[in-house]
Design a protein around this motif. Structure first.
Motif, mmCIF file in Angstrom:
data_model
loop_
_atom_site.group_PDB
_atom_site.id
_atom_site.type_symbol
_atom_site.label_atom_id
_atom_site.label_comp_id
_atom_site.label_asym_id
_atom_site.label_seq_id
_atom_site.Cartn_x
_atom_site.Cartn_y
_atom_site.Cartn_z
ATOM 1 N N GLN A 6 0.844 -1.191 0.000
ATOM 2 C CA GLN A 6 0.000 0.000 0.000
ATOM 3 C C GLN A 6 0.883 1.246 0.000
ATOM 4 O OE1 GLN A 6 -3.639 -0.219 0.464
ATOM 5 N NE2 GLN A 6 -3.117 -2.296 -0.183
ATOM 6 N N SER A 7 0.302 2.352 -0.427
ATOM 7 C CA SER A 7 1.054 3.606 -0.378
ATOM 8 C C SER A 7 1.262 3.994 1.089
ATOM 9 C CB SER A 7 0.293 4.717 -1.097
ATOM 10 O OG SER A 7 -0.923 4.967 -0.432
ATOM 11 N N VAL A 8 2.245 4.845 1.319
ATOM 12 C CA VAL A 8 2.526 5.324 2.672
ATOM 13 C C VAL A 8 1.343 6.173 3.142
ATOM 14 C CG1 VAL A 8 4.069 6.814 4.022
ATOM 15 C CG2 VAL A 8 5.005 5.316 2.226
ATOM 16 N N ARG A 9 0.941 6.012 4.394
ATOM 17 C CA ARG A 9 -0.218 6.744 4.919
ATOM 18 C C ARG A 9 -0.084 8.250 4.653
ATOM 19 N NH1 ARG A 9 -4.171 7.606 9.012
ATOM 20 N NH2 ARG A 9 -3.362 8.988 10.635
ATOM 21 N N GLY A 10 -1.165 8.818 4.138
ATOM 22 C CA GLY A 10 -1.183 10.266 3.891
ATOM 23 C C GLY A 10 -0.573 10.692 2.570
ATOM 24 N N GLY A 109 4.935 21.964 -7.206
ATOM 25 C CA GLY A 109 5.479 20.628 -6.975
ATOM 26 C C GLY A 109 5.020 20.037 -5.663
ATOM 27 N N PRO A 110 5.464 18.798 -5.393
ATOM 28 C CA PRO A 110 5.057 18.104 -4.179
ATOM 29 C C PRO A 110 5.783 18.607 -2.927
ATOM 30 C CG PRO A 110 6.494 16.706 -5.506
ATOM 31 C CD PRO A 110 6.294 17.972 -6.284
ATOM 32 N N MET A 111 5.061 18.621 -1.816
ATOM 33 C CA MET A 111 5.593 19.021 -0.507
ATOM 34 C C MET A 111 5.227 17.920 0.494
ATOM 35 S SD MET A 111 6.626 22.085 -1.333
ATOM 36 C CE MET A 111 6.405 22.960 -2.885
ATOM 37 N N PHE A 112 5.952 17.872 1.608
ATOM 38 C CA PHE A 112 5.751 16.761 2.559
ATOM 39 C C PHE A 112 5.707 17.261 3.999
ATOM 40 C CE2 PHE A 112 7.814 15.401 -1.277
ATOM 41 C CZ PHE A 112 7.081 14.277 -1.642
ATOM 42 N N ARG A 113 4.636 16.909 4.693
ATOM 43 C CA ARG A 113 4.542 17.238 6.125
ATOM 44 C C ARG A 113 3.877 16.072 6.838
ATOM 45 N NH1 ARG A 113 2.244 23.530 6.010
ATOM 46 N NH2 ARG A 113 3.611 24.204 4.310
ATOM 47 N N HIS A 114 4.450 15.697 7.970
ATOM 48 C CA HIS A 114 3.899 14.587 8.734
ATOM 49 C C HIS A 114 2.792 15.112 9.636
ATOM 50 C CE1 HIS A 114 3.740 11.100 11.407
ATOM 51 N NE2 HIS A 114 4.266 10.446 10.385
ATOM 52 N N GLU A 115 1.571 15.206 9.065
ATOM 53 C CA GLU A 115 0.415 15.705 9.805
ATOM 54 C C GLU A 115 -0.615 14.604 9.897
ATOM 55 O OE1 GLU A 115 -0.733 19.769 9.124
ATOM 56 O OE2 GLU A 115 0.094 19.641 7.119
ATOM 57 N N ARG A 116 -1.704 14.856 10.622
ATOM 58 C CA ARG A 116 -2.771 13.862 10.688
ATOM 59 C C ARG A 116 -3.587 13.956 9.404
ATOM 60 N NH1 ARG A 116 -7.864 13.011 12.493
ATOM 61 N NH2 ARG A 116 -8.298 15.158 13.054
ATOM 62 N N GLN A 118 -6.385 13.953 6.705
ATOM 63 C CA GLN A 118 -7.839 14.133 6.672
ATOM 64 C C GLN A 118 -8.164 14.826 5.363
ATOM 65 O OE1 GLN A 118 -8.696 17.295 9.815
ATOM 66 N NE2 GLN A 118 -6.529 16.894 10.157
ATOM 67 N N LYS A 119 -9.450 15.042 5.100
ATOM 68 C CA LYS A 119 -9.823 15.687 3.846
ATOM 69 C C LYS A 119 -9.122 17.044 3.714
ATOM 70 C CE LYS A 119 -13.702 17.521 1.278
ATOM 71 N NZ LYS A 119 -15.022 18.149 1.394
ATOM 72 N N GLY A 120 -8.393 17.235 2.643
ATOM 73 C CA GLY A 120 -7.722 18.519 2.422
ATOM 74 C C GLY A 120 -6.408 18.662 3.173
ATOM 75 N N ARG A 121 -6.003 17.610 3.894
ATOM 76 C CA ARG A 121 -4.720 17.658 4.611
ATOM 77 C C ARG A 121 -4.036 16.312 4.427
ATOM 78 N NH1 ARG A 121 -2.905 21.190 8.023
ATOM 79 N NH2 ARG A 121 -4.902 22.142 8.510
ATOM 80 N N TYR A 122 -2.898 16.316 3.796
ATOM 81 C CA TYR A 122 -2.212 15.068 3.462
ATOM 82 C C TYR A 122 -0.752 15.171 3.875
ATOM 83 C CZ TYR A 122 -6.400 15.268 0.688
ATOM 84 O OH TYR A 122 -7.706 15.424 0.317
#
Ligand code: ATP
Ligand code: MG
Length: 428
Positions: A6-10, A109-116, A118-122
């Motif tokens: 599976q893809s990584v969560r988020g 481009g793509p950005m990365f943040r380790h957040e919870r 949810q819809k509109g937040r990845y």
């Protein structure tokens, strides 16, 4: 059987079904930025961790708990970029783009943040943004805001609103900061754990809290605008005057501080109520201190970042996708002879109409199953070549949808069909 990975969560897969609205948004943004004289800057997705610590700030959510940081094989600390501004400033300094000149830059481009998630937040999401360097006057703040406004109107967005504020000079912010620390210290018992921690490190960020139980405490805090220095006041008036002049509505929100440390003077957010809690689709402002903080010369700067995932949700929510990626036509071919004839007809049509979207059946299949594929492709028309058509040098054109210019199936000569198809493309 091996377990499916599976893809990584988020982290998101953007599926073919959604890609047309993504492309619409990206094309629209790219054309718009270029039309205002901005040029693209592409920077790496990986940067030294130090870059983000020094620019975004140690006491921010991003640096404290959201970054994907790792050591590479040399033991260097690297980070997947959580936003685009720091990398742009780093590149602009490194390549001498800021020496006695102005720059107008855009990126995406793509950005990365380790957040919870949810819809509109990845955890993996996309941003587009602009950055301007070397312009200290409020005309550029107004231009930056106007570009966002024009993007919304080009995409057809309804119900987006603009909030603006001024954080003032560093000195004004310091003065306000100590008043704020006094105020929150008097109400320590009402502060949540995050805010306790920020009280002395970064008290302005308490105003940016998303905790509903602290709403009232924040609402009663001293007002930032009462502490503005005269120059910042004048700058803010200059911005408002220009927004009024070009008819962009705004609300001044003196609680708007933004979650990143590098801002001064102008800050703004574009917000929609159509996406639930994740309603900020664009955020930005002025960050005159950033370039110097990263080792460059003092350079005023102003820009914004747009959350493209949220724009895409809004396009879906407001049904604004014009589905430009569906084929105009799908070519059905019955039998080997027809397949060969069809191949050359398809290439000829593509020679004639560079904007034709034509999907050619592959992997043969019965007439019925090919027509089914034609329908599934979303094409308006099926072009049908059977043995008769090949022998007679004709083609059969079958409308697959209602309300098309051509309402009845018809067989015409291939040379005539080229003209007809040209007309049909223009219709859609
Ligand atoms: P938020 O308050 O929603 O966490 P932020 O202040 O952290 O946003 P910025 O760093 O200013 O956001 O980023 C600019 C824009 O990028 C945001 O307004 C939002 O539209 C988008 N964005 C930020 N984080 C995410 C995420 N995790 N997933 C999707 N979009 C995001
Ligand atoms: Mg955030």
């Amino acid at each position: 059987m091996a377990k499916n990975l599976q893809s990584v969560r988020g982290m998101r897969d953007i599926l073919p079904e959604q890609s047309s609205s993504w492309q619409m948004i990206e094309n629209c943004a790219r054309e718009l930025f270029n039309s205002y004289g901005y040029k693209e800057l592409r920077t790496p997705i990986i940067e030294p961790t130090e870059l983000f610590k020094r620019s975004i700030g140690d006491a921010t959510d991003i640096v404290e708990k959201e970054m994907y940081t790792f050591e590479d094989r040399n033991g260097d600390s690297l980070t997947l970029r959580p936003e685009g501004t720091a990398g742009c400033a780093r590149a602009a300094i490194q390549h001498g783009l800021l020496h006695n000149q102005q720059q107008r830059i855009w990126y995406t481009g793509p950005m990365f943040r380790h957040e919870r998630p949810q819809k509109g937040r990845y955890r993996g999401f996309y941003q587009a943004g602009i950055e301007t360097y070397g312009i200290a006057t409020p005309d550029i703040d107004a231009e930056v805001i106007a570009i966002a406004a024009r993007l919304w109107s080009k995409l057809g967005f309804k119900n987006v609103r603009l909030e603006i504020n001024s954080l003032g000079s560093n000195e004004a912010r310091e003065a306000y900061r100590s008043v704020l620390v006094d105020y929150f210290s008097q109400h320590q018992d009402q502060l949540d754990a995050d805010s306790q921690r920020r009280l002395h490190k970064n008290p302005l960020r308490i105003l940016d809290t998303k905790n509903p139980t602290m709403k009232e405490l924040v609402a009663n805090a001293p007002d930032l605008l009462d502490y503005l220095d005269d120059e910042s006041k004048e700058h803010f008036e200059g911005l408002k005057e220009r927004l009024d002049k070009i008819g962009i509505d705004y609300q001044v929100n003196s609680r708007l501080v933004r979650g990143i440390d590098y801002y001064n003077r102008t800050v703004f957010e574009w917000i929609t109520d159509d996406l639930g809690a994740q309603g900020t689709i664009c955020a930005g402002g002025r960050y005159d201190g950033l370039v110097k903080q990263l080792g460059g010369r003092e350079t005023p700067a102003c820009g914004f970042g747009i959350g493209l995932d949220r724009l895409q949700l809004l396009v879906e929510e407001q049904k604004l996708d014009q589905s430009r990626s569906k084929p105009h036509a799908y070519l059905v071919m019955a039998g080997k002879k027809a397949e060969l004839a069809g191949l050359s007809l398809a290439e000829k049509l593509r020679d004639n109409f560079s904007n034709l979207r034509l999907q050619v059946n592959a992997g043969s299949g019965s007439f019925k199953s090919q027509l089914k594929r034609a329908d599934n492709s979303g094409a308006d028309y099926a072009l049908i070549l059977g043995e008769n058509e090949v022998t007679e040098n004709t083609i059969n054109i079958k409308p697959l949808r209602k309300h098309l210019k051509l309402s009845e199936q018809q067989t015409i000569s291939q040379p005539e069909s080229v003209e007809l198809i040209g007309g049909l493309i223009e219709e859609s």
